[in-house]
Write an enzyme that holds these catalytic residues in place. Structure first.
Site, PDB file in Angstrom:
ATOM      1  N   ARG A   1       0.826  -1.208   0.000  1.00 21.25           N
ATOM      2  CA  ARG A   1       0.000   0.000   0.000  1.00 21.25           C
ATOM      3  C   ARG A   1       0.862   1.260   0.000  1.00 21.25           C
ATOM      4  NH1 ARG A   1      -3.209  -3.135   3.652  1.00 21.25           N
ATOM      5  NH2 ARG A   1      -2.325  -2.065   5.459  1.00 21.25           N
TER       6      ARG A   1
ATOM      7  N   ASN B   1      -5.549 -18.252  13.254  1.00 22.18           N
ATOM      8  CA  ASN B   1      -5.027 -19.072  14.360  1.00 22.18           C
ATOM      9  C   ASN B   1      -6.046 -19.220  15.477  1.00 22.18           C
ATOM     10  OD1 ASN B   1      -2.729 -17.683  12.975  1.00 22.18           O
ATOM     11  ND2 ASN B   1      -1.541 -19.026  14.296  1.00 22.18           N
ATOM     12  N   CYS B   2      -6.631 -18.103  15.855  1.00 20.99           N
ATOM     13  CA  CYS B   2      -7.510 -18.097  17.024  1.00 20.99           C
ATOM     14  C   CYS B   2      -8.812 -18.850  16.782  1.00 20.99           C
ATOM     15  CB  CYS B   2      -7.802 -16.661  17.450  1.00 20.99           C
ATOM     16  SG  CYS B   2      -6.312 -15.720  17.878  1.00 20.99           S
TER      17      CYS B   2
ATOM     18  N   ALA C   1      11.987  -7.455  12.828  1.00 17.60           N
ATOM     19  CA  ALA C   1      11.330  -8.662  13.343  1.00 17.60           C
ATOM     20  C   ALA C   1      10.016  -8.272  14.009  1.00 17.60           C
ATOM     21  CB  ALA C   1      12.231  -9.406  14.324  1.00 17.60           C
TER      22      ALA C   1
ATOM     23  N   GLY D   1       6.005  -9.951  15.724  1.00 18.56           N
ATOM     24  CA  GLY D   1       5.181 -11.080  16.132  1.00 18.56           C
ATOM     25  C   GLY D   1       5.645 -11.790  17.387  1.00 18.56           C
ATOM     26  N   ASP D   2       5.255 -13.044  17.511  1.00 21.35           N
ATOM     27  CA  ASP D   2       5.446 -13.800  18.744  1.00 21.35           C
ATOM     28  C   ASP D   2       6.913 -14.034  19.103  1.00 21.35           C
ATOM     29  OD1 ASP D   2       2.729 -13.926  18.637  1.00 21.35           O
ATOM     30  OD2 ASP D   2       2.586 -16.076  18.279  1.00 21.35           O
TER      31      ASP D   2
ATOM     32  N   TYR E   1     -25.868   4.302  27.209  1.00 23.41           N
ATOM     33  CA  TYR E   1     -26.830   3.674  28.126  1.00 23.41           C
ATOM     34  C   TYR E   1     -28.203   3.563  27.490  1.00 23.41           C
ATOM     35  CZ  TYR E   1     -30.580   3.535  31.555  1.00 23.41           C
ATOM     36  OH  TYR E   1     -31.733   3.212  32.217  1.00 23.41           O
TER      37      TYR E   1
END
Length: 576
Positions: free
Chosen positions: A21, A41-42, A284, A286-287, A430
Site C-alpha cells: 500500500r 489461528n484463534c 522482526a 510477532g510472537d 446507556y
C-alpha cells in the site's frame, strides 16, 4: 527496493500488505514454510469443536488471492535455512523439490512466530499440538476416524481452555492437567475461581497443581503418570484416548540466532521501538520478539495476534520511510469458556506484587444491563490501581454478557493513563438492554475513589480466615436473615442492614468492625452508617459471594489446595 519476509500469518502478511500500500514499485517476496500464508489461528479450536464448520472459512488469504490483490510473490513450502546479513541474502529450501537457492534483499522482515513447547516428547498418533492448519486437520481427522471417548489437555492457558471446551462440544470427556493452581495465568487466582467452577459444571475435569512426568503409549490409549505438588498426594495414573499439549510456546528464533542477531535469554529477538533488530536492515515482528510491557516497562514475551498485526504495519512503515513506533504491549485478551467470558488487560495483582508496586485492588459486581430489563447477568470486576494516584494498572472481568466492551473501555483507560476519577467521569452509552445509567466501569471507579478518599476502608477475602474469633473484633454480616441462613462466614453475626440503625447499641464502639454483605454494596452502605456513628469499620471487598466462590473452588476442584496450603496462602496475601 527488494524486501523479503520470512513467515506469514499475522505479522508477516500484515507487513506485506502494508508495504504494498505504501510502495507500489517494491519487490516483495514472502516465504512460508507451511502451505498457508494467512489463516485464523484463534479460530482453530472452534473448527475442531464444530462451531466453524467450513475449514475454508479459516483461510484469510490464499497465495493466489494475496498475489492478485497485493502483487506479492508468495512462496509456500519454502523454508529459509540461512540468513547472511553481511552479504544481505538468504538461502531458501524448496520443500516440495528439496532444491536450494539464494535470494538477496535490501530489507528483511522476520515473522517466524512461536513454536509449541512439548515437555514430554513421544511418538504417538494420539498426541497432538495445535499451532497451524495442518495440526487442526490432524486432530479433526483423528476424532472423526477413531471416535475417541476421552481427551486430556495438558496446560490451562488460552489454547488449553479453548481446546477443552471444543473437545467437550465434540462429545469427549475432557480433563485439563495444569501445573499451576489455576487456569489462565493472566487472571488472578480469585478471578479464575469462577471459571473453574463453571468449567466443572460443564463437565470438564480439572487437575490443578499437577505435573505430567511421562506419557506411555499403549495400543489404543495413552497412560499419563502425574506428580503432584499438593500435600499427601503421591503419583497418579491417568488413562486417555488422546492428548493435546498446550503448555505454552517459545520463540522460534533459531534462524535469527544463527545469523548473529541479538536475542534475550528466552530466545526472544531484540528489537527497538521501530521493530528493527541489531542489524539495521533486518526487522522482526510477532510472537518471536521481545516487547516492553506498556504498564511496567518490563521486557517480556507476549504472543498475541493484535500486537503482531500492529508490529507488521510498523515495520513496513519504517522500511518505507514513515517514522512509526511500537509503544508496548498491555496484554489485552479475552476468552470464551462455554457461555462464560473472561477478559483482562494491563497487569494483574501477581505482577504488581512481584514488582513491589504500591498498589491496591477493588472488586465489584455489576449487572450487564439494567436489572429490570430481562436477561441481565452479573459480572465480576477486579481493578488493580496505583495507591497514590488512583491510576489504573490492570483490569479483569469474568461474566457473561457485556464483558468484552467493559474490558475494552478499561484497556483504553490504561493506554490513556486514566485514573479512577476519570472512570467515574466517563459518559458511556446507556439504554436498559445494554447497560445501566451507572455503567460497571463507572461503578468500579466510584469504589476506588471512595477508597482513595478514605470514605471507605476495605479488607479482602484472603484476610477473612486470619481475623480473630475471640471477641476482640466484631464480625458483622448485614445481609437478610434468609441469606445468612443459606450460608455465612464462620464467626460473623447477623444484623440486617435495614435494622442496623435501630440496633447500634448491640455493638461496642471500642472494637473494630469487619462488615460483609453479598457483593460489597450493602456493606458499603452499612460501613457509612457505622463510620458516621463513631465506629471503626472495614468492608469485605467483593463480599460473601467472592469469598464463597474461592472456598468452593478450593474444596471442590480435584487439584484444590490442602487446608494447610489455604491458610498459608491467606497469611501470604494478608501480609501484603
Amino acid at each position: 527496493m527488494k524486501i523479503l519476509i520470512i513467515g506469514g500469518v499475522a505479522g508477516g502478511a500484515s507487513a506485506a500488505a502494508r508495504l504494498r500500500r505504501l510502495d507500489e514499485n517494491a519487490e516483495i517476496i514472502l516465504f512460508e514454510r507451511g502451505g498457508y500464508i494467512s489463516f485464523a489461528n484463534c479460530g482453530l479450536p472452534y473448527y475442531i469443536g464444530g462451531a466453524i464448520r467450513d475449514k475454508e472459512a479459516l483461510l484469510l488469504q490464499t497465495p493466489e488471492r494475496f498475489n492478485a490483490r497485493f502483487n506479492v510473490d508468495v512462496r509456500i513450502h519454502s523454508e529459509v535455512t540461512v540468513i547472511d546479513k553481511d552479504a544481505k541474502n538468504v538461502t531458501v529450501r524448496n520443500l516440495s523439490t528439496g532444491a536450494f537457492y539464494v535470494e538477496r534483499y535490501d530489507k528483511l522482515i522476520l515473522s517466524p512466530g512461536a513454536e509449541p513447547f512439548v515437555p514430554f516428547p513421544i511418538e504417538s498418533e494420539r498426541v497432538f499440538t495445535l499451532r497451524n492448519m495442518s495440526d487442526t486437520f490432524k486432530i479433526k481427522q483423528f476424532i472423526t476416524a477413531e471416535k475417541p471417548q476421552s481427551a486430556v489437555v495438558v496446560g490451562g492457558g488460552y489454547i488449553g481452555v479453548e481446546m477443552a471446551e471444543n473437545l467437550c462440544e465434540a462429545g469427549l470427556d475432557v480433563t485439563i492437567v495444569e501445573m499451576a493452581d489455576q487456569v489462565i495465568a493472566p487472571l488472578d487466582y480469585d478471578m479464575a475461581c469462577d471459571l473453574h467452577l463453571h468449567m466443572m459444571q460443564k463437565g470438564v475435569k480439572l487437575m490443578l497443581s499437577e505435573v505430567v512426568q511421562n506419557v506411555t503409549a499403549e495400543e489404543r490409549s495413552l497412560v499419563l503418570r502425574l506428580g503432584s505438588d499438593r500435600m499427601n498426594q503421591g503419583q497418579r495414573l491417568l488413562r486417555t484416548d488422546m492428548l493435546i499439549t498446550a503448555v505454552g510456546v517459545r520463540p522460534e528464533s533459531s534462524l535469527a540466532k544463527d545469523a548473529g542477531l541479538d536475542v534475550n535469554q528466552r530466545g526472544g529477538i531484540l528489537v527497538d521501538q521501530y521493530m528493527r533488530t541489531s542489524d539495521e536492515n533486518i526487522y522482526a515482528v510477532g510472537d518471536a520478539v521481545e516487547v516492553a510491557d506498556f504498564v511496567t516497562g518490563q521486557k517480556s514475551l507476549i504472543p498475541l495476534a493484535g500486537p503482531a498485526n500492529k508490529q507488521g504495519r510498523i515495520a513496513a512503515d519504517n522500511i518505507c520511510g514513515r517514522l512509526s513506533q511500537y509503544k508496548g504491549t498491555q496484554g489485552s485478551a479475552i476468552l470464551k469458556v462455554f457461555d462464560m467470558t473472561a477478559a483482562s488487560t494491563g497487569i494483574n495483582e501477581k505482577t504488581a506484587r512481584r514488582l513491589g508496586l504500591n498498589y491496591d485492588k477493588s472488586y465489584t459486581y455489576s449487572a450487564s444491563h439494567a436489572g429490570y430489563y430481562p436477561g441481565a447477568s452479573s459480572m465480576s470486576v477486579k481493578i488493580v490501581y496505583e495507591k497514590d494516584s488512583g491510576k489504573i494498572l490492570g483490569g479483569q472481568i469474568v461474566g457473561f454478557e457485556g464483558v468484552d466492551k467493559r474490558c475494552d473501555v478499561l484497556a483504553t483507560a490504561i493506554r490513556a493513563g486514566m485514573t479512577a476519577a476519570d472512570l467515574t467521569g466517563l459518559e458511556l452509552c446507556y439504554a436498559p438492554p445494554y447497560s445501566s445509567a451507572k455503567d460497571p466501569v463507572n461503578m468500579a471507579g466510584y469504589v476506588i475513589e471512595n477508597l482513595l478518599t478514605g470514605t471507605l476502608k476495605n479488607f479482602h477475602w484472603h484476610d477473612v480466615d486470619t481475623l480473630p474469633r475471640d471477641g476482640s473484633v466484631i464480625l458483622l454480616d448485614i445481609r437478610t436473615p434468609f441469606e445468612y441462613r443459606n450460608g455465612h462466614i464462620e464467626g460473623f453475626i447477623n444484623i440486617p442492614l435495614d435494622e442496623l440503625r435501630g440496633r447500634l447499641s448491640e455493638l461496642d464502639k471500642t472494637k473494630i468492625i469487619y462488615v460483609t454483605c453479598q457483593v460489597g454494596l450493602r456493606g458499603y452502605i452499612g460501613a457509612r452508617i457505622l463510620e458516621q456513628r463513631g465506629f471503626d469499620v472495614y468492608n469485605l471487598s467483593g463480599g460473601y459471594r467472592l469469598y464463597q466462590s474461592i472456598q468452593a473452588q478450593m474444596a471442590e476442584t480435584e487439584g484444590s489446595l490442602m487446608p494447610e496450603s489455604k491458610m498459608a496462602l491467606a497469611r501470604e496475601m494478608s501480609s501484603l
